[in-house]
Scaffold this active site. Structure first.
Site, PDB file in Angstrom:
ATOM      1  N   ARG A 189       0.828  -1.208   0.000  1.00 10.99           N
ATOM      2  CA  ARG A 189       0.000   0.000   0.000  1.00 10.99           C
ATOM      3  C   ARG A 189       0.861   1.255   0.000  1.00 10.99           C
ATOM      4  NH1 ARG A 189      -1.855   0.258   4.495  1.00 10.99           N
ATOM      5  NH2 ARG A 189      -1.276  -1.772   5.347  1.00 10.99           N
ATOM      6  N   LYS A 334      -8.272  -2.327   1.771  1.00  6.38           N
ATOM      7  CA  LYS A 334      -8.059  -1.501   2.940  1.00  6.38           C
ATOM      8  C   LYS A 334      -8.746  -0.137   2.803  1.00  6.38           C
ATOM      9  CE  LYS A 334      -5.902  -3.608   6.292  1.00  6.38           C
ATOM     10  NZ  LYS A 334      -5.452  -4.951   6.006  1.00  6.38           N
ATOM     11  N   HIS A 353      -9.021  -3.952  13.247  1.00  5.01           N
ATOM     12  CA  HIS A 353      -8.027  -4.627  12.408  1.00  5.01           C
ATOM     13  C   HIS A 353      -7.596  -5.880  13.165  1.00  5.01           C
ATOM     14  CE1 HIS A 353      -3.884  -4.552  10.214  1.00  5.01           C
ATOM     15  NE2 HIS A 353      -4.759  -5.280   9.562  1.00  5.01           N
ATOM     16  N   SER A 371       0.646  -5.471  10.506  1.00  6.64           N
ATOM     17  CA  SER A 371       0.950  -6.357   9.392  1.00  6.64           C
ATOM     18  C   SER A 371       2.110  -7.295   9.749  1.00  6.64           C
ATOM     19  CB  SER A 371       1.319  -5.505   8.181  1.00  6.64           C
ATOM     20  OG  SER A 371       1.425  -6.318   7.061  1.00  6.64           O
ATOM     21  N   LYS A 375      -1.988 -12.346  12.600  1.00 10.12           N
ATOM     22  CA  LYS A 375      -3.460 -12.405  12.642  1.00 10.12           C
ATOM     23  C   LYS A 375      -3.986 -13.556  11.783  1.00 10.12           C
ATOM     24  CE  LYS A 375      -4.042  -8.168  11.190  1.00 10.12           C
ATOM     25  NZ  LYS A 375      -2.614  -7.843  11.095  1.00 10.12           N
ATOM     26  N   THR A 376      -3.527 -13.606  10.541  1.00 20.93           N
ATOM     27  CA  THR A 376      -4.018 -14.649   9.632  1.00 20.93           C
ATOM     28  C   THR A 376      -3.496 -16.018  10.060  1.00 20.93           C
ATOM     29  OG1 THR A 376      -4.115 -13.071   7.816  1.00 20.93           O
ATOM     30  CG2 THR A 376      -4.122 -15.385   7.219  1.00 20.93           C
ATOM     31  N   ASP A 390      -8.865 -10.629   9.188  1.00 23.63           N
ATOM     32  CA  ASP A 390      -8.270  -9.283   9.137  1.00 23.63           C
ATOM     33  C   ASP A 390      -9.165  -8.108   9.536  1.00 23.63           C
ATOM     34  OD1 ASP A 390      -5.694  -7.988   8.348  1.00 23.63           O
ATOM     35  OD2 ASP A 390      -6.941  -6.943   6.895  1.00 23.63           O
ATOM     36  N   ARG A 455       1.470 -12.527  -1.523  1.00 21.57           N
ATOM     37  CA  ARG A 455       0.177 -12.707  -0.864  1.00 21.57           C
ATOM     38  C   ARG A 455      -0.720 -13.684  -1.592  1.00 21.57           C
ATOM     39  NH1 ARG A 455      -1.344  -9.814   4.051  1.00 21.57           N
ATOM     40  NH2 ARG A 455       0.252  -8.233   4.275  1.00 21.57           N
TER      41      ARG A 455
HETATM   42  N1  LIG Z   1       5.702 -17.381  16.203  1.00 22.41           N
HETATM   43  C1  LIG Z   1       5.027 -16.935  15.151  1.00 22.41           C
HETATM   44  N2  LIG Z   1       3.734 -16.530  15.282  1.00 22.41           N
HETATM   45  C2  LIG Z   1       3.053 -16.046  14.238  1.00 22.41           C
HETATM   46  N3  LIG Z   1       3.552 -15.949  12.991  1.00 22.41           N
HETATM   47  C3  LIG Z   1       4.824 -16.355  12.778  1.00 22.41           C
HETATM   48  C4  LIG Z   1       5.605 -16.851  13.840  1.00 22.41           C
HETATM   49  N4  LIG Z   1       6.829 -17.162  13.351  1.00 22.41           N
HETATM   50  C5  LIG Z   1       6.804 -16.877  12.043  1.00 22.41           C
HETATM   51  N5  LIG Z   1       5.611 -16.393  11.670  1.00 22.41           N
HETATM   52  C6  LIG Z   1       5.259 -15.925  10.296  1.00 22.41           C
HETATM   53  O1  LIG Z   1       4.884 -14.564  10.381  1.00 22.41           O
HETATM   54  C7  LIG Z   1       3.912 -14.250   9.413  1.00 22.41           C
HETATM   55  C8  LIG Z   1       2.638 -13.687  10.052  1.00 22.41           C
HETATM   56  O2  LIG Z   1       1.864 -13.118   9.004  1.00 22.41           O
HETATM   57  P1  LIG Z   1       0.289 -13.007   8.951  1.00 22.41           P
HETATM   58  O3  LIG Z   1      -0.132 -13.235   7.558  1.00 22.41           O
HETATM   59  O4  LIG Z   1      -0.354 -13.840   9.980  1.00 22.41           O
HETATM   60  O5  LIG Z   1       0.191 -11.454   9.288  1.00 22.41           O
HETATM   61  P2  LIG Z   1      -1.087 -10.589   9.579  1.00 22.41           P
HETATM   62  O6  LIG Z   1      -1.041 -10.177  10.999  1.00 22.41           O
HETATM   63  O7  LIG Z   1      -2.270 -11.321   9.133  1.00 22.41           O
HETATM   64  O8  LIG Z   1      -0.763  -9.305   8.666  1.00 22.41           O
HETATM   65  P3  LIG Z   1      -1.636  -8.485   7.583  1.00 22.41           P
HETATM   66  O9  LIG Z   1      -2.536  -7.573   8.339  1.00 22.41           O
HETATM   67  O10 LIG Z   1      -0.635  -7.755   6.795  1.00 22.41           O
HETATM   68  O11 LIG Z   1      -2.387  -9.465   6.757  1.00 22.41           O
HETATM   69  C9  LIG Z   1       3.603 -15.537   8.668  1.00 22.41           C
HETATM   70  O12 LIG Z   1       4.371 -15.545   7.517  1.00 22.41           O
HETATM   71  C10 LIG Z   1       4.059 -16.614   9.668  1.00 22.41           C
HETATM   72  O13 LIG Z   1       4.459 -17.796   9.028  1.00 22.41           O
HETATM   73  O1  LIG Z   2      -3.480  -4.136   3.363  1.00 24.37           O
HETATM   74  C1  LIG Z   2      -2.565  -4.874   3.007  1.00 24.37           C
HETATM   75  O2  LIG Z   2      -1.846  -4.681   2.030  1.00 24.37           O
HETATM   76  C2  LIG Z   2      -2.292  -6.101   3.785  1.00 24.37           C
HETATM   77  C3  LIG Z   2      -2.776  -6.026   5.144  1.00 24.37           C
HETATM   78  O3  LIG Z   2      -3.655  -6.753   5.532  1.00 24.37           O
HETATM   79  C4  LIG Z   2      -2.179  -5.020   6.035  1.00 24.37           C
HETATM   80  O4  LIG Z   2      -1.221  -4.363   5.650  1.00 24.37           O
HETATM   81  O5  LIG Z   2      -2.674  -4.900   7.172  1.00 24.37           O
HETATM   82 CA   LIG Z   3      -3.490 -11.166   7.184  1.00 20.64          CA
HETATM   83 MN   LIG Z   4      -4.229  -6.452   7.621  1.00 22.71          MN
END
Ligand SMILES: Nc1ncnc2c1ncn2[C@@H]1O[C@H](COP(=O)(O)OP(=O)(O)OP(=O)(O)O)[C@@H](O)[C@H]1O
Ligand SMILES: O=C([O-])CC(=O)C(=O)O
Ligand SMILES: [Ca+2]
Ligand SMILES: [Mn+2]
Length: 671
Positions: A189, A334, A353, A371, A375-376, A390, A455
């Site tokens: 973004r 977003k 979020h 990010s 979360k995911t 998310d 992604r």
């Molecule tokens: N101990 C851990 N706990 C959680 N995630 C981990 C850990 N170690 C490594 N990771 C890695 O960290 C990343 C967490 O990314 P995730 O997609 O869950 O982010 P998000 O919070 O959903 O972000 P976004 O809002 O950008 O989508 C993944 O690639 C996961 O494999």
């Molecule tokens: O919006 C995006 O590109 C990915 C996301 O979930 C974040 O950054 O929180």
């Molecule tokens: Ca996510």
């Molecule tokens: Mn997000």
């Protein structure tokens, strides 16, 4: 037979050498095939077509039924006006609505629209053509008023695959059936190019100034950019239009329309928003919010306020968003989230979020975090029902997902550690910016050649234990995730309500900027409400709502460090995902609530002494650092970064009496 131009191989084939030296294949005339007991390939019934065109026309049948025509009684009961009109009229109304969306605000008439793929020649485009009249057309029409723009309306994933592969460079099918795409020059973004129209209302309501994500623009400039985007879209042979929903809570659902130039964008939004049933689509009517995504087409740098070629413009009064100069699809997802951050609090609903899942007994957990904090990854849990990964709403009805899909980070994705996400990468899934083998089309998830922010976007039902509809009761646990690359925050701490608020408002994480070579300083990031880029009101507004809801429903707050242990980045390692999952399991089961706790220095966090499946010595980070002095120094450093960040919030009152404000301030690091 031979006259029809077909030929078959058999023992009766005679080769006659032609003048050009090539053997001419000669076949017997009809009838003789079964004679010698050899089974020829005409033993199957002949195809029911006389010509190739006819054969091809047999391949496709008309799409699944639109809503069955209602019986007279239902119609009398006033069941949707749409049910009483003919299909042709309904299509006409749909085109009229899209033409109204795409109309220039200055020209006498909207674009000429025709439904369907321009590659499929229609005999009579005029029959379905539709334009939106403002005033009677005059003789001074421009070329643009004479051309047709084709509308590809809510195409299916299969149709969008075909469009992407035929017309969009960088689109390929991977070995597991996903659609690999490139998002162009932007692979993330562009928050510094996101602007919001400041008018009398929004000047009062929104958060402006230092720290706010809302960079102002005026109404006129918005209209200039809107016109630019609409003109660009109308200049194309075809545009994609998605009509979909946001928010699984039917009481607070909104209708969104996304007009875009790429099949990739249309498939992305198909996956990310809630998909209407054919019946819901027929009754869609006018959208509550519209996005004009001109993607690769830049804004004009001579336009007021423009500081780059990218501009993402939000106009709350018009309920429109314009995207110029970026093809990163997350901008749409977003952008709509920002809109929800404005609309929902007006209805006393908290937008978050966060990820969200639910145990078999109905216990709901929220996962906040910036990010990349998990979360995911952590809400996608084989033992629990996934409500969403998310974006959520927290209302008196409970929790509802805003979206219809997930958007997982793919870098270093492994089948063993994240099986559900791995298996979701199949037909229908958009895979952004990944690198794959040119022949086998197997994706190399470790490859960062295009970007580290690779992604996957897939519909939520691709996760086997998704909770459909994506709603759940009032949450029991609120888990704040931080990826602490300093390695000083404990893997888990139990928070008091003021501490939860303190960490929610702070919105801390620390990642490492360049992960390639050498040891680089971790970069502390503070983003209010774990999503400062998307909030529209002052952070304390959301914080007050969170406090009120947590208190009312008796939810417990937790802080989980998914980042470093045993030293800062470069010395220690990221906490094993397996351990983090065990910690999260203990929160869900309620066993962690009953553990013994001790209090840490500086941050004053309550940390458990034991968790099943997790080595006890890692629970207090000091034990994992070889260099104790280094630990203390780093801890104090992080503490002062928190303090400094919080200064701007110290003067705000949270809630009615402001009593919570004092408690929140006292809940930060103390040294
Ligand atoms: N101990 C851990 N706990 C959680 N995630 C981990 C850990 N170690 C490594 N990771 C890695 O960290 C990343 C967490 O990314 P995730 O997609 O869950 O982010 P998000 O919070 O959903 O972000 P976004 O809002 O950008 O989508 C993944 O690639 C996961 O494999
Ligand atoms: O919006 C995006 O590109 C990915 C996301 O979930 C974040 O950054 O929180
Ligand atoms: Ca996510
Ligand atoms: Mn997000």
């Amino acid at each position: 037979m031979a006259e029809n131009g077909d030929f078959r191989f058999g023992n009766s084939v005679k080769a006659v050498v032609m003048p050009n030296g090539l053997p001419k294949i000669h076949t017997h005339g009809g009838g003789a095939s079964a004679e010698n007991g050899i089974c020829h390939d005409d033993s199957a019934p002949p195809v029911k077509a006389q010509t190739i065109d006819e054969l091809h026309s047999l391949q496709k049948k008309r799409s699944a039924p639109t809503t069955p025509i209602k019986d007279g009684l239902q119609q009398q009961q006033g069941n949707a006006a749409f049910a009483t009109i003919s299909e042709e009229d309904r299509h006409k109304l749909q085109l009229q609505s899209i033409s109204a969306s795409l109309a220039s605000l200055t020209r006498e008439r909207g674009p000429n629209l025709v439904k369907g793929d321009p590659a499929k020649k229609l005999d009579t485009p005029k029959v379905t053509a539709e334009h939106h009249h403002y005033i009677t057309p005059t003789i001074s029409v421009s070329d643009s008023a004479l051309k047709f723009t084709h509308v590809l309306y809510n195409l299916s994933p299969a149709e969008l695959y075909e469009q992407a592969i035929k017309y969009e460079k960088g689109s390929f099918i991977t070995s597991t059936g996903a659609l690999a795409t490139l998002s162009g020059a932007k692979t993330g973004r562009s928050p510094r190019d996101k602007r919001v129209v400041k008018d009398e209302t929004t000047a009062e309501e929104l958060w402006w100034g230092k720290g706010s994500p809302n960079i102002e623009m005026d109404e006129h400039t918005f209209l200039v950019n809107r016109e630019r985007a609409v003109d660009y879209l109308n200049s194309l042979d075809k545009v994609f239009v998605n009509d979909q929903f946001l928010n699984w809570d039917p009481e607070h659902q909104i209708k969104v329309r996304i007009v875009s130039a790429r099949a990739y964008h249309s498939l992305f939004m198909h996956n990310m928003c809630i998909r209407p049933t054919p019946e819901e689509l027929e009754n869609f009517g006018t959208p509550d919010f519209t996005i004009y995504n001109a993607g690769q087409f830049p804004c004009n740098r001579y336009t007021h306020y423009m500081t780059s070629s990218t501009s993402i413009d939000l106009n709350l009064a018009r309920r429109e968003m314009v995207i110029l100069g970026t093809q990163y699809a997350g901008e749409m997802k977003k952008g709509l989230f920002s809109v929800m951050h404005y609309l929902m609090p007006k209805r006393q609903i908290l937008s978050l979020h966060s990820g969200c899942n639910m145990g078999k007994d109905g216990d709901v957990a929220l996962f906040f975090g910036l990010s990349g904090t998990g979360k995911t990854t952590l809400s996608t849990d084989h033992n629990r029902l996934l409500i969403g990964d998310d974006e959520h709403c927290w209302s008196e009805n409970g929790i509802s997902n805003i979206e219809g899909g997930c958007y997982a980070k793919c870098i270093d994705l492994s089948k063993e550690k994240e099986p559900d996400i791995w298996n979701a990468i199949k037909f229908g899934t958009v895979l952004e910016n990944v690198v794959f083998d040119e022949h086998t089309r197997e994706v190399d998830y470790t490859d960062k050649s295009v970007t580290e922010n690779t992604r996957a976007s897939y519909p939520i039902e691709y996760i086997p234990n998704a909770k459909i509809p994506c709603v759940g009761p009032q949450p029991k646990n609120v888990i704040l995730l931080a990826c602490d690359a300093f390695g000083v925050l404990p893997p888990v701490s139990k928070l008091s309500l003021p501490q939860t608020m303190y960490h929610f408002i702070s919105g801390y994480t620390a990642l490492v900027a360049g992960t390639e070579e050498g040891i680089k300083e971790p970069q502390a990031t503070f983003s209010a409400c774990f999503g400062a880029a998307f909030i529209m009101l002052h952070p304390t507004k959301y914080a007050a709502m969170l406090a009120e809801k947590m208190q009312k429903h008796g939810a417990t707050g937790w802080l989980v460090n998914t980042g470093w242990s045993g030293g800062r980045y470069g010395v220690g390692n990221r906490i094993k995902l397996g351990y983090t999952r065990k910690i999260i399991d203990a929160i869900h089961s309620g066993s962690l609530l009953k553990a013994n706790y001790k209090r840490t220095q500086v941050f004053g966090l309550e940390i458990p002494t034991e968790i099943e499946g997790v080595p006890s010595e890692i629970l207090d980070p000091i034990n994992t650092w070889g260099d104790r002095e280094g630990y203390k120094e780093t801890l104090l450093k992080l503490g002062s970064l928190f303090k400094k960040n919080f200064e701007v919030f110290a003067n705000y009152k949270i809630g009615q009496d402001g009593k919570l404000t004092e408690e929140i301030l006292a809940a930060g690091p103390n040294f």
